[in-house]
Scaffold this active site. Structure first.
Site, short mmCIF file in Angstrom:
data_model
loop_
_atom_site.label_atom_id
_atom_site.label_comp_id
_atom_site.label_asym_id
_atom_site.label_seq_id
_atom_site.Cartn_x
_atom_site.Cartn_y
_atom_site.Cartn_z
N HIS A 84 0.83 -1.22 0.00
CA HIS A 84 0.00 0.00 0.00
C HIS A 84 0.86 1.26 0.00
O HIS A 84 0.52 2.26 0.63
CB HIS A 84 -0.95 0.04 1.20
N ASN A 157 -10.29 -2.83 2.54
CA ASN A 157 -10.01 -2.82 1.10
C ASN A 157 -11.30 -2.53 0.34
O ASN A 157 -12.39 -2.55 0.92
CB ASN A 157 -9.47 -4.18 0.66
#
Ligand code: HDE
Length: 695
Positions: A84, A157
């Site tokens: 990420h 997510n």
């Protein structure tokens, strides 16, 4: 007064010129320019020249200003997130709808109408910080809620399931998707051998693979995607009674994705497409909004449900437990500084307030270790909670002290407890965080529960829930990805898994890859089920906005274009709360038929149609004649057509449409009268004319 590079005294005006940006200099309250200082506060006389021995002599070590400036610059980078790394954040607030005290004592859910400050960071997973926004990837959707009883991070997510069932496999999964270690590529791509090797040897990833091969992995905008907490959590009420809970964020803007060919081109045309979109929307006051929904259930449901509620590779279909809206999240402010906020924000799954608790999901349990650990590596000190973006906004008191960069230390004599000085905070069994007193017993083992063994049934359910063209996109994505895999046995291993999901899908992909003989079905630990019903909630198209709000039309213009029509289009889009952008042969703009000047936002080479949700071609006959000769103009039109976008055009544009291979259909709308503008915008509400793709 500062010295100019020529050594002469420079006025403020000269300094502005020397910067070349005409930018604002910092001013003191009485209007004077602030004097530049070192980090120690000493005023700086010359920031243009190092101290040297004679005009052409060696630099001197004693130049503390130079050394401090370079020293600080050398240390500007902190380690990027191991996953990420590429992300974009925004501030906003969460507004509670009504009290949920029945289920949870979390302070944030006690009072309807109350607003709680929030910070959200969206991200891709695989790529480095500088990778492109439209990679085929899962998007991180991490929300920090600064509640009155501590920070609550929902680190989720945009996909409700995950690749693996046990956190111990996370390093393997991530190693496999990152650039291959010997060659250092590919960047931000799953289309390579190592990833598919790992996946094809990991059947538990199959449900997630269906999701990441779907258009969910190439969202049109961060504003147009859902978010999911993924794991099952617990709510605990004042009596410590537990209710299981799953968290879902539903965008008020509706769901929307791009097609793969478009994604590839967006990455070239504007690698910052997603962050620019969020920036533009928030700066324009079009604040994106999500509803937080919860799926609540008890132990009885958990015992009866087809799958294990601790298994993060499974969903609970919305048709079985309807998500209940409990509040809304509005993003209304960009950070003042990207590094200070978006880069330094530290999300941690273990940040939960009293009233929210963990389940035994083995992925969640592992994450609860990882997120604290990773902050030390990235932010470099145990005092990362002293950074404003990470600090709670409620009162906090503890005896933690010292360490690197400590901004706050306990005041007074007592830095421990119990103490006889009656100083400092004390624990409170009533107010304090309490865990659910879940009974746990059993042997110490390394075992995967049998209830986690069905890897294909929900993958099939996801696939059959898609519209025809969404299914086609999944097949095309699998074909593309596997076509980049150089080892045939890995491709075939994947087909053997697909045979357990949907035979038609497996056959299509095998055929497109040129695999002549279908392999055997993969051995399944549990016979895959084909009786799970389709769920509409799983399709993007079935959850579109039915509105063109927040979307953008690219208008290709030329000299001599009809100004009145452009005005009409702009007004109509404004009332739809959509926007338009002028794409012109030259960025300076064009002269319209009435002599007015229409400024360009993009020059045609810099504003391909992939950047827009729909296009309009408002040109004169001479303009069309010129544009036909330009590849960028032809691509503008042919891409819009190929990507199933709605195309409005004036009659004069016909030669350009013909040259671009546009065939008339209901998505190609001639602007003959002002009424046609309304018809165009009404059509745009469908976002894409998917029927064109079927042809
Ligand atoms: Fe993460 N994950 N993760 N993850 N994750 C990180 O924490 C990890 C997983 C997610 O914008 C890291 O601060 C493990 C699932 C997001 O700053 C790290 C496992 C989900 C973000 C980490 C998972 C996520 C991260 C890297 C397997 C969705 C970005 C930097 C058990 C529910 C947050 C950092 C941001 C970031 C570990 C799996 C979401 C290393 C061990 C499942 C959105 O701690």
């Amino acid at each position: 007064m500062a010295r100019s590079p020529t050594g002469k005294s420079a006025s403020i005006h000269d300094q502005k010129l020397a910067r070349g940006n005409g930018g604002e200099l910092h001013q003191t309250a009485d209007g004077d320019t602030e004097v530049m200082t070192t980090a120690q506060g000493a005023p700086v006389a010359d920031d243009q020249n190092t101290l040297r021995m004679g005009q052409r002599g060696p630099a001197l070590m004693e130049d503390f200003h130079f050394r401090e400036k370079i020293f600080h610059f050398d240390h500007e980078r902190i380690p990027e997130r191991v996953v990420h790394a590429r992300g974009y954040g925004a501030h906003g607030y969460f507004e509670t709808y009504e009290s949920l005290a029945k289920y949870t004592r979390a302070d944030i859910f006690q009072r309807g109408g109350e607003k709680t400050p929030a910070f959200v960071r969206f991200s891709t997973v695989a790529g480095s910080k500088g990778s492109a926004d439209l990679a085929r990837d899962v998007r991180g959707f991490a929300v920090k809620l600064y509640t009155q009883e501590g920070n609550w991070d929902i680190v989720g997510n945009n996909i409700p399931v995950f690749f693996i069932q046990d956190a111990i496999k996370f390093p393997d999964l991530i190693h496999s998707v990152k650039p291959e270690p010997d060659r250092g590529f590919p960047q931000a791509q799953s289309a390579h051998d190592n990833f598919w090797d790992f996946i094809s040897l990991t059947p538990e990833s199959m449900n997630m693979i269906m999701w990441v091969m779907s258009d969910r992995a190439i969202p049109r905008s961060l504003r147009f995607m859902e978010g999911f907490g993924v794991h099952t959590f617990r709510f605990l009420n004042a009596k410590d009674e537990s209710t299981f809970v799953k968290f879902l964020w539903k965008p008020k803007q509706g769901l929307q994705s791009v097609v793969w060919n478009e994604a590839v081109k967006i990455n070239g045309a504007d690698p910052d497409f997603h962050r620019r979109d969020l920036w533009d929307a928030i700066k324009a006051g079009d604040f994106p909004e999500w509803e937080l929904c919860v799926q609540l259930f008890d132990q009885d449901f958990a015992d009866k449900f087809d799958f294990d509620i601790l298994d993060p590779t499974k969903i609970i279909p919305e048709e079985i437990i309807e998500p209940m809206p409990v509040g809304r999240l509005v993003l209304d402010r960009m950070p003042d500084n990207f590094f200070a906020e978006t880069e330094q924000v530290a999300f941690m799954t273990q940040n939960v307030p009293p009233g929210v608790d963990f389940s035994n999901d083995p992925l969640l349990q592992g994450r609860n270790f990882s997120y604290l650990d990773t902050q030390i590596k990235r932010l470099g000190s145990t005092n990362f909670t002293h950074i404003p973006i990470n600090a709670p906004k409620c009162p906090f008191h503890h005896f933690q002290q010292d360490g690197h960069m400590a901004m706050r230390n306990p005041v007074g004599r007592a830095n421990y407890q119990p103490n006889s000085w009656e100083m400092g905070p004390r624990e409170d069994p009533q107010k304090g965080f309490r865990s659910f007193a879940e009974a746990a017993d059993g042997q110490k083992v390394r075992l995967r529960a049998e209830s986690f063994a069905d890897h294909y049934s929900q993958a099939r359910q996801f696939f059959i829930s898609q519209t025809m063209h969404e299914q086609k996109h999944i097949a095309m994505a699998l074909t593309f990805e596997l076509s980049k895999v150089e080892t045939p046995v890995i491709r075939e291993r994947m087909i053997s898994h697909l045979l357990n999901i949907d035979e038609g899908l497996a056959e299509t992909v095998a055929e497109k890859l040129g695999i002549k003989k279908l392999p055997k079905k993969a051995d399944a630990a549990v016979e895959p089920r084909d009786d799970l019903p389709a769920s509409d909630a799983l399709s993007i198209v079935k959850n579109g906005p039915h509105s063109f709000k927040g979307r953008k039309v690219g208008v290709l213009v030329s000299d001599g274009c009809e100004a009145a029509l452009l005005k009409k289009l702009e007004a109509a889009l404004k009332s739809e709360r959509a926007t338009m952008e002028i794409v012109a042969p030259k960025v300076g703009g064009v002269e319209a038929s009435d002599g007015s000047w229409i400024e360009g936002k993009q020059m045609i080479d810099g504003g391909p149609s992939v950047l827009y949700d729909a296009v309009a071609i408002v040109v004169s006959s001479e303009g069309a004649e010129q544009l036909v000769k330009q590849a960028a103009a032809r691509d503008f039109v042919s891409d819009a057509f190929a990507h199933c976008k709605f195309i409005a055009h004036v009659q004069a544009a016909q030669p350009l449409l013909d040259k671009a291979g546009v065939e008339a259909d209901e998505g190609v709308i001639a602007l003959k009268s002002p009424a046609d503008v309304s018809a165009f915008i009404e059509s745009c509400r469908q976002l894409r004319l998917w029927a064109r793709e079927a042809k």
